[in-house]
Design a protein around this motif. Structure first.
Motif, PDB file in Angstrom:
ATOM      1  N   ARG A  75       0.828  -1.205   0.000  1.00  0.00           N
ATOM      2  CA  ARG A  75       0.000   0.000   0.000  1.00  0.00           C
ATOM      3  C   ARG A  75       0.865   1.260   0.000  1.00  0.00           C
ATOM      4  O   ARG A  75       1.879   1.309   0.704  1.00  0.00           O
ATOM      5  N   SER A 107       3.070  -3.449  -9.947  1.00  0.00           N
ATOM      6  CA  SER A 107       1.596  -3.489  -9.928  1.00  0.00           C
ATOM      7  C   SER A 107       1.037  -4.037  -8.617  1.00  0.00           C
ATOM      8  O   SER A 107      -0.150  -3.909  -8.348  1.00  0.00           O
ATOM      9  N   ARG A 108       1.894  -4.635  -7.757  1.00  0.00           N
ATOM     10  CA  ARG A 108       1.354  -5.156  -6.504  1.00  0.00           C
ATOM     11  C   ARG A 108       0.972  -4.040  -5.524  1.00  0.00           C
ATOM     12  O   ARG A 108       0.291  -4.281  -4.529  1.00  0.00           O
ATOM     13  N   LYS A 110      -1.052  -0.843  -4.238  1.00  0.00           N
ATOM     14  CA  LYS A 110      -2.296  -0.093  -4.403  1.00  0.00           C
ATOM     15  C   LYS A 110      -2.047   1.310  -3.870  1.00  0.00           C
ATOM     16  O   LYS A 110      -1.481   1.477  -2.793  1.00  0.00           O
ATOM     17  N   LYS A 133     -11.589   4.234  -9.739  1.00  0.00           N
ATOM     18  CA  LYS A 133     -10.710   3.706 -10.785  1.00  0.00           C
ATOM     19  C   LYS A 133     -11.342   3.772 -12.164  1.00  0.00           C
ATOM     20  O   LYS A 133     -10.644   3.882 -13.165  1.00  0.00           O
ATOM     21  N   GLU A 141      -8.258   7.803 -21.091  1.00  0.00           N
ATOM     22  CA  GLU A 141      -8.537   7.516 -22.503  1.00  0.00           C
ATOM     23  C   GLU A 141      -8.974   8.786 -23.232  1.00  0.00           C
ATOM     24  O   GLU A 141      -9.263   8.764 -24.418  1.00  0.00           O
TER      25      GLU A 141
ATOM     26  N   ARG B  17      -6.337  -4.894 -17.867  1.00  0.00           N
ATOM     27  CA  ARG B  17      -7.583  -4.892 -17.111  1.00  0.00           C
ATOM     28  C   ARG B  17      -8.747  -5.566 -17.831  1.00  0.00           C
ATOM     29  O   ARG B  17      -9.172  -5.135 -18.892  1.00  0.00           O
ATOM     30  N   TRP B  19     -12.567  -5.978 -17.351  1.00  0.00           N
ATOM     31  CA  TRP B  19     -13.563  -5.269 -16.547  1.00  0.00           C
ATOM     32  C   TRP B  19     -14.765  -6.127 -16.160  1.00  0.00           C
ATOM     33  O   TRP B  19     -15.302  -6.027 -15.079  1.00  0.00           O
ATOM     34  N   GLU B  35     -10.162  -3.459 -21.164  1.00  0.00           N
ATOM     35  CA  GLU B  35      -9.417  -2.310 -21.656  1.00  0.00           C
ATOM     36  C   GLU B  35      -8.873  -2.515 -23.068  1.00  0.00           C
ATOM     37  O   GLU B  35      -8.600  -1.554 -23.772  1.00  0.00           O
ATOM     38  N   GLY B 274     -11.519  -4.591  -4.708  1.00  0.00           N
ATOM     39  CA  GLY B 274     -10.225  -3.975  -4.974  1.00  0.00           C
ATOM     40  C   GLY B 274      -9.140  -4.455  -4.030  1.00  0.00           C
ATOM     41  O   GLY B 274      -7.982  -4.066  -4.157  1.00  0.00           O
ATOM     42  N   ASP B 275      -9.494  -5.319  -3.061  1.00  0.00           N
ATOM     43  CA  ASP B 275      -8.464  -5.889  -2.180  1.00  0.00           C
ATOM     44  C   ASP B 275      -7.949  -7.225  -2.717  1.00  0.00           C
ATOM     45  O   ASP B 275      -7.323  -7.993  -1.983  1.00  0.00           O
ATOM     46  N   ASN B 276      -8.247  -7.517  -3.999  1.00  0.00           N
ATOM     47  CA  ASN B 276      -7.804  -8.734  -4.705  1.00  0.00           C
ATOM     48  C   ASN B 276      -8.557  -9.985  -4.273  1.00  0.00           C
ATOM     49  O   ASN B 276      -8.185 -11.092  -4.655  1.00  0.00           O
ATOM     50  N   GLY B 311      -4.398  -8.467  -8.372  1.00  0.00           N
ATOM     51  CA  GLY B 311      -4.859  -7.109  -8.640  1.00  0.00           C
ATOM     52  C   GLY B 311      -6.330  -7.036  -8.273  1.00  0.00           C
ATOM     53  O   GLY B 311      -6.928  -8.049  -7.877  1.00  0.00           O
ATOM     54  N   ASP B 312      -6.915  -5.848  -8.432  1.00  0.00           N
ATOM     55  CA  ASP B 312      -8.343  -5.680  -8.137  1.00  0.00           C
ATOM     56  C   ASP B 312      -9.157  -6.759  -8.856  1.00  0.00           C
ATOM     57  O   ASP B 312      -8.878  -7.078 -10.008  1.00  0.00           O
ATOM     58  N   ASN B 314     -12.584  -7.242 -10.589  1.00  0.00           N
ATOM     59  CA  ASN B 314     -13.577  -6.301 -11.113  1.00  0.00           C
ATOM     60  C   ASN B 314     -14.963  -6.894 -11.270  1.00  0.00           C
ATOM     61  O   ASN B 314     -15.967  -6.181 -11.234  1.00  0.00           O
ATOM     62  N   ASP B 339      -7.820  -6.876 -12.667  1.00  0.00           N
ATOM     63  CA  ASP B 339      -6.801  -5.986 -13.218  1.00  0.00           C
ATOM     64  C   ASP B 339      -5.545  -6.740 -13.647  1.00  0.00           C
ATOM     65  O   ASP B 339      -4.676  -6.167 -14.294  1.00  0.00           O
TER      66      ASP B 339
END
Lengths: 157, 350
Positions: A75, A107-108, A110, A133, A141, B17, B19, B35, B274-276, B311-312, B314, B339
């Motif tokens: 984190r 990427s690990r 957050k 997000k 984009e 990602r 989604w 994505e 989002g905490d995986n 990752g998150d 989704n 993600d």
């Protein structure tokens, strides 16, 4: 009230450097080197303010003391301080910090980017947008917005 | 933890990602989008039938089609029509599309233009003749289908901010929506138009997703505030009231909820965060009466699968189960995406 700060205060940039021991550990591939606050600060100190030819560090928008890293849990928490409480650029500044860390951190991690409590009139709205997000992904984009973010991330030339 | 078991991982999406995902109503095809602006269809290899074990079955799942050039930007959501003939998709490019599935081929048969910008979700009514979309422009569109022609039946501006998700009641002509304004809203036809007849407030932040129970008596919602709320219809006429809230289910935002199909016999609610992690809850309805607060209803936390994705997470969705399905290996299948670009298949329950 324009939401722009015409004459921002400028501050000395940090002179803090790593100790020789720290530096040795950083470059030793056999040592698992946890991410720390200074590394995160290095990633964002040079971001250019959207409306001034100064860095976020010079304007004291970002400070090392407002960064917290929990390496074990992956984190990173960054607070940033707009130069004026009605700064209209707060969301763009936060987005730039967020994008820079998304690009540079493994990427690990957050990342949570928030306005320093009590320093912006729309603190709650700005924080909510920055933590969404889906909005962040959609914003990146958008070519015009991405151009603005990238121009901040290029820093001061 | 043992309450869900990984069966297999499907990889193929180009950009990190993924989604959203959606099972076709028979549970034979899984659609995923993200994505990379593609829609991928996954199915079981024909030669793998009859399936020996669950693990071998998951290993036999592979990508059977990739729909490209569908949208100009991220594809945010996809959903099958109740007859499994159409797949609806929507994108940050402001469009929704309807694809006809015919003998393994997909043809884009309709482009729904109307939203001002990002379209965030799409949902088919149980009749299959109506479709709802929602987006960043704060609106909910209801589209009516006639011979593959889609007409706008209503544009609803009830929310004060982005509308994140829409879901139709499984039996009644009632639509529900979830929003960045922290509320859910319910809509029903009113003469020639549609109107919002209820606002459900309990969450402290963005409501990301919602799902009706298979019998429609329950509605579940999840939020950026990390909680999951259970709403109960006490009147039989969509008089939903808050029945229970499970706070702090996850460490970060809860992005998706899915209610297990009735035939699975599980009664589970799955969550994606989002905490995986993927969470599993069970709804218990108390003896609530009209005018009360839902009685002694509860949302019981069955378990949390940490590190479900790198990752998150989704989206999460239970695989439809046919009541006549004799084989047990199909009951309690769950798909998730995140993600990390992966799509995963899980088995829940013992």
């Amino acid at each position: 009230m324009s939401g722009l700060n015409a004459n921002p205060d400028l501050f000395d940039v940090a002179t803090e450097r790593r100790s020789a021991d720290d530096t040795a550990r950083e470059v030793d591939p056999s040592v698992r080197d946890p991410l720390d606050e200074l590394e995160v600060f290095e990633m964002i100190r040079g971001i250019k303010d959207p409306e001034h030819p100064h860095t976020l560090e010079q304007l004291r928008v970002v400070q090392r003391s407002l960064i917290r890293v929990d390496d074990a849990r992956g984190r990173v928490y960054v607070n940033f301080t707009p130069t004026i409480p009605h700064c209209s650029m707060a969301t763009l500044i936060g987005l730039s910090i967020r994008v820079q860390l998304l690009r540079l951190l493994p990427s690990r991690f957050k990342v949570d980017v928030n306005v320093t409590p009590g320093t912006h009139m729309n603190e709650k709205d700005v924080n909510k947008q920055l933590s969404d997000k889906e909005r962040v992904a959609a914003a990146l984009e958008n070519e015009n917005l991405l151009k603005m973010v990238n121009s901040c991330l290029q820093g001061i030339s | 933890s043992q309450f869900i078991k990984l069966l297999g991982t499907l990889t193929g999406h180009a950009e990190p990602r993924v989604w959203h995902l959606a099972w076709d109503p028979r549970g034979d095809l899984l659609a995923t989008c993200g994505e990379d602006r593609t829609i991928r269809l996954w199915a079981l290899s024909a030669e793998a039938l009859p399936a020996p074990t669950a693990a071998a079955m998951a290993a036999a799942w592979h990508c059977v089609a990739v729909l490209e050039d569908a949208h100009q930007r991220t594809i945010r959501w996809c959903e099958w029509s109740p007859n499994a003939r159409y797949l609806a998709t929507c994108s940050f490019d402001g469009m929704a599309s309807v694809w006809e599935y015919n003998d393994g081929d997909f043809d884009c048969v309709a482009s729904l233009e109307g939203h001002e910008n990002e379209v965030k979700a799409v949902s088919w009514a149980a009749s299959g003749t109506m479709l709802a979309t929602c987006g960043r422009d704060r609106s909910v569109f209801i589209w009516e289908a006639e011979e593959e022609e889609y007409e706008v039946a209503a544009v609803l501006h009830s929310h004060a901010a982005d509308v994140k998700a829409v879901a139709w009641h499984p039996q009644q002509e009632v639509l529900a929506s979830a929003s960045y304004d922290d509320t859910l809203k319910l809509y029903a036809p009113n003469d020639d138009d549609w109107r919002c007849f209820a606002t459900l407030s309990a969450h402290q932040s963005t409501v990301w997703c919602l799902a009706f129970s298979p019998d429609g008596r329950g509605l579940v919602s999840c939020s950026d505030d990390r909680s999951v709320s259970l709403w109960r219809d006490l009147t039989g006429e969509c008089g939903y009231v808050l029945a229970a809230t499970a706070a702090d289910v996850h460490e970060r935002a809860v992005y998706a909820v899915s209610w297990a199909p009735e035939a699975s016999g599980l009664g589970y609610i799955a969550t994606a965060s989002g905490d995986n992690a993927i969470g599993l809850l069970r709804a218990h309805f108390g003896s609530g009466t009209e005018g009360g607060n839902g009685g002694e209803s509860q949302l019981e936390l069955i378990g949390i699968q940490s590190d479900a994705h790198a990752g998150d997470v989704n989206s999460v969705s239970w695989r439809p189960t046919r009541p006549q399905a004799a084989s047990t290996e199909r009951a309690g299948w769950l798909a998730s995406c995140g993600d990390d670009g992966a799509v995963k298949l899980w088995q829940a329950g013992s």
